[in-house]
Scaffold this active site. Structure first.
Site, PDB file in Angstrom:
ATOM      1  N   ARG A  69      31.250  27.526  44.490  1.00 61.35           N
ATOM      2  CA  ARG A  69      31.997  26.467  43.802  1.00 61.35           C
ATOM      3  C   ARG A  69      33.244  26.074  44.595  1.00 61.35           C
ATOM      4  O   ARG A  69      33.812  26.901  45.301  1.00 61.35           O
ATOM      5  CB  ARG A  69      32.372  26.885  42.389  1.00 61.35           C
ATOM      6  CG  ARG A  69      33.141  28.193  42.269  1.00 61.35           C
ATOM      7  CD  ARG A  69      32.808  28.844  40.915  1.00 61.35           C
ATOM      8  NE  ARG A  69      33.665  29.971  40.591  1.00 61.35           N
ATOM      9  CZ  ARG A  69      33.500  31.192  41.075  1.00 61.35           C
ATOM     10  NH1 ARG A  69      32.564  31.449  41.958  1.00 61.35           N
ATOM     11  NH2 ARG A  69      34.296  32.164  40.696  1.00 61.35           N
ATOM     12  N   ASP A 100      52.061  32.215  38.622  1.00 63.22           N
ATOM     13  CA  ASP A 100      52.003  32.367  40.081  1.00 63.22           C
ATOM     14  C   ASP A 100      53.402  32.386  40.690  1.00 63.22           C
ATOM     15  O   ASP A 100      54.300  31.691  40.202  1.00 63.22           O
ATOM     16  CB  ASP A 100      51.228  31.195  40.706  1.00 63.22           C
ATOM     17  CG  ASP A 100      49.752  31.221  40.342  1.00 63.22           C
ATOM     18  OD1 ASP A 100      49.207  32.327  40.168  1.00 63.22           O
ATOM     19  OD2 ASP A 100      49.159  30.127  40.239  1.00 63.22           O
ATOM     20  N   ASP A 136      45.860  35.175  39.680  1.00 66.94           N
ATOM     21  CA  ASP A 136      45.295  34.511  40.851  1.00 66.94           C
ATOM     22  C   ASP A 136      46.006  35.152  42.037  1.00 66.94           C
ATOM     23  O   ASP A 136      47.209  34.959  42.232  1.00 66.94           O
ATOM     24  CB  ASP A 136      45.528  33.000  40.779  1.00 66.94           C
ATOM     25  CG  ASP A 136      44.353  32.226  41.364  1.00 66.94           C
ATOM     26  OD1 ASP A 136      43.663  32.776  42.242  1.00 66.94           O
ATOM     27  OD2 ASP A 136      44.141  31.073  40.950  1.00 66.94           O
ATOM     28  N   LYS A 142      40.828  34.875  41.450  1.00 69.45           N
ATOM     29  CA  LYS A 142      41.270  35.338  40.129  1.00 69.45           C
ATOM     30  C   LYS A 142      40.799  36.768  39.875  1.00 69.45           C
ATOM     31  O   LYS A 142      39.620  37.054  39.979  1.00 69.45           O
ATOM     32  CB  LYS A 142      40.732  34.396  39.055  1.00 69.45           C
ATOM     33  CG  LYS A 142      41.271  32.974  39.198  1.00 69.45           C
ATOM     34  CD  LYS A 142      40.677  32.052  38.166  1.00 69.45           C
ATOM     35  CE  LYS A 142      41.147  30.634  38.364  1.00 69.45           C
ATOM     36  NZ  LYS A 142      40.601  30.001  39.600  1.00 69.45           N
TER      37      LYS A 142
HETATM   38  C1  LIG Z   1      40.034  28.891  39.672  1.00 64.15           C
HETATM   39  C2  LIG Z   1      39.307  28.427  40.858  1.00 64.15           C
HETATM   40  C3  LIG Z   1      37.929  28.168  40.797  1.00 64.15           C
HETATM   41  C4  LIG Z   1      37.130  28.350  39.532  1.00 64.15           C
HETATM   42  O1  LIG Z   1      37.098  29.690  39.137  1.00 64.15           O
HETATM   43  P1  LIG Z   1      36.272  30.123  37.845  1.00 64.15           P
HETATM   44  O2  LIG Z   1      36.597  31.586  37.680  1.00 64.15           O
HETATM   45  O3  LIG Z   1      34.829  29.889  38.157  1.00 64.15           O
HETATM   46  O4  LIG Z   1      36.732  29.294  36.710  1.00 64.15           O
HETATM   47  C5  LIG Z   1      37.303  27.737  41.933  1.00 64.15           C
HETATM   48  N1  LIG Z   1      37.989  27.581  43.091  1.00 64.15           N
HETATM   49  C6  LIG Z   1      39.294  27.842  43.191  1.00 64.15           C
HETATM   50  C7  LIG Z   1      39.972  27.672  44.500  1.00 64.15           C
HETATM   51  C8  LIG Z   1      40.006  28.261  42.069  1.00 64.15           C
HETATM   52  O5  LIG Z   1      41.317  28.493  42.163  1.00 64.15           O
END
Ligand SMILES: *Cc1c(COP(=O)(O)O)cnc(C)c1O
Length: 391
Positions: free
Chosen positions: A139, A318, A355, A362
């Site tokens: 993602r 953060d 984070d 995370k």
């Molecule tokens: C928060 C984040 C996501 C999505 O994280 P999920 O735990 O799937 O909600 C994707 N990429 C980055 C860089 C993020 O900071």
């Protein structure tokens, strides 16, 4: 005009009324402004409060707040920026009111702390092309706007929110490069559109981005991260949701800070989104003196569930420049979650995460429920502290 559009027969909208705070505020300061202006998101944006002069015509600013705003205007740091709607929820005489502290600058922002950074999550390091942050294999984060309806003083991306800071997708060329990057990486199945706030783009710009993403075969889900339902609920028009619902599965993560944000207007906006079949999640930053108690956090989460928003993440604040005064000890977040788990609906309990500074992503934190384990089984502690054996 949204008001002239036919409403779907299936969607029962609550009768048109507004929060009493909003009504009183409009009566005092915007008497000549008609409903169709006040309820027009573009009017709200055109009439945002950004200067000492305009804010102090309504809010009795403290010396600290005035000095902070003067310093901000010369330092190039995150500007004050508040919609008239959100300002109506702010206390004119109590500088400690939670919502007020989240949007009105204070001199504490200028305190230097050695462990604070401009980009603590190293998002710029994980950016293969402008506007894309690619940290997890499957993602990506896509930053499509450098503007917000109201600026949060604890903003993680204050480095790119504002007039001329362009680490986000600002041009057609950059959009094409970002889309090409995503379409060239078939491992990416989830795109999280954020910013700034993506819902500050107009409907056509948003639709074009969604169309381009949906045209990529390996994209399964699209998510939009926004604070608009809390700070500019007028933006959630029937027109907008008609566009959004054509791109399912589309999820939204809504940023909320405090139960005071859960107004009639906000509930109506969330209702429209939920009625369009959009699963709604929430994100909240844990903030000292604002929402750092079990009582306030539980109240916020209950109000979110009533608006069909499922609590998703609670973030440790953060270490961005100028946010020391907002930060709680890590134990505080763990304690709040422990005070919710078991004591209220599981649906109401978000995941508390840090984070990780430096780009680690995370990392979830919770109290340890496993007391001990051996070959005979595990000793578990329940939410009330009782010990149970599982063989
Ligand atoms: C928060 C984040 C996501 C999505 O994280 P999920 O735990 O799937 O909600 C994707 N990429 C980055 C860089 C993020 O900071």
């Amino acid at each position: 005009m949204d008001s002239s559009e036919g409403q779907s027969a299936l969607v029962a909208e609550p009768p048109s009324k507004e929060s009493s705070k909003v009504t009183a505020f409009r009566y005092c300061y915007f008497q000549g402004i008609k409903d169709n202006q006040w309820n027009d998101w573009r009017w709200q944006l055109r009439n945002k409060f950004t200067t000492i002069g305009s804010i102090s015509s309504i809010i009795q600013l403290s010396d600290d707040e005035i000095l902070a705003m003067e310093d901000l205007s010369t330092s190039g740091r995150l500007a004050a920026n508040i919609t008239p709607y959100y300002l109506s929820l702010i206390s004119p005489d109590d500088a400690r009111q939670p919502l007020r502290r989240t949007v009105i600058p204070s001199l504490e922002e200028f305190r230097n702390c050695k462990d604070e950074y401009e980009d603590p999550l190293h998002e710029d390091n994980d950016s293969p092309v402008p506007g894309i942050v690619h940290r997890y294999d499957d993602r990506v984060l896509m930053l499509v706007s450098g503007h917000c309806a109201s600026n949060c003083r604890y903003c993680t991306r204050s480095r790119l929110v504002g007039a001329h800071k362009i680490n986000h997708i600002a041009t057609e060329q950059q959009l094409i490069a970002a889309i090409n990057y995503i379409s060239g990486n078939c491992k990416i199945r989830d795109v999280l559109i954020s910013g700034g706030d993506p819902l500050l783009l107009d409907n056509n710009a948003l639709k074009r981005i969604l169309e381009k993403l949906r045209a990529i075969e390996h994209i399964e889900i699209i998510r939009i991260g926004t604070k608009v339902p809390a700070v500019l609920p007028q933006r959630i028009t029937p027109n907008l949701v008609d566009i959004l619902k054509k791109f399912h599965p589309l999820f939204m993560s809504l940023h909320f800070t405090h139960p005071d944000e859960c107004t009639f207007e906000c509930a109506k906006a969330c209702s429209r989104l939920a009625d369009a079949g959009i699963p709604l999640g929430s994100q909240t930053v844990l903030l000292s003196g604002i929402n750092d108690s079990v009582k306030i956090m539980t109240s916020l989460m209950h109000k979110l569930l009533m608006m069909r928003v499922r609590p998703y993440y609670l973030y440790q604040c953060d270490p961005v420049f100028g946010t020391t005064h907002f930060r709680t000890p890590i134990e505080k977040g763990i304690e709040i979650i422990a005070g919710m788990r078991g004591f209220t609906s599981g649906y109401a309990v978000p995941t508390f995460v840090i984070d990780a500074p430096g780009g680690g992503g995370k990392i979830p934190l919770q109290q340890n429920y496993v007391v001990s384990s051996d070959r005979c089984g595990v000793e578990l502690k329940n939410f009330r502290g009782g010990i149970y054996h599982y063989p």
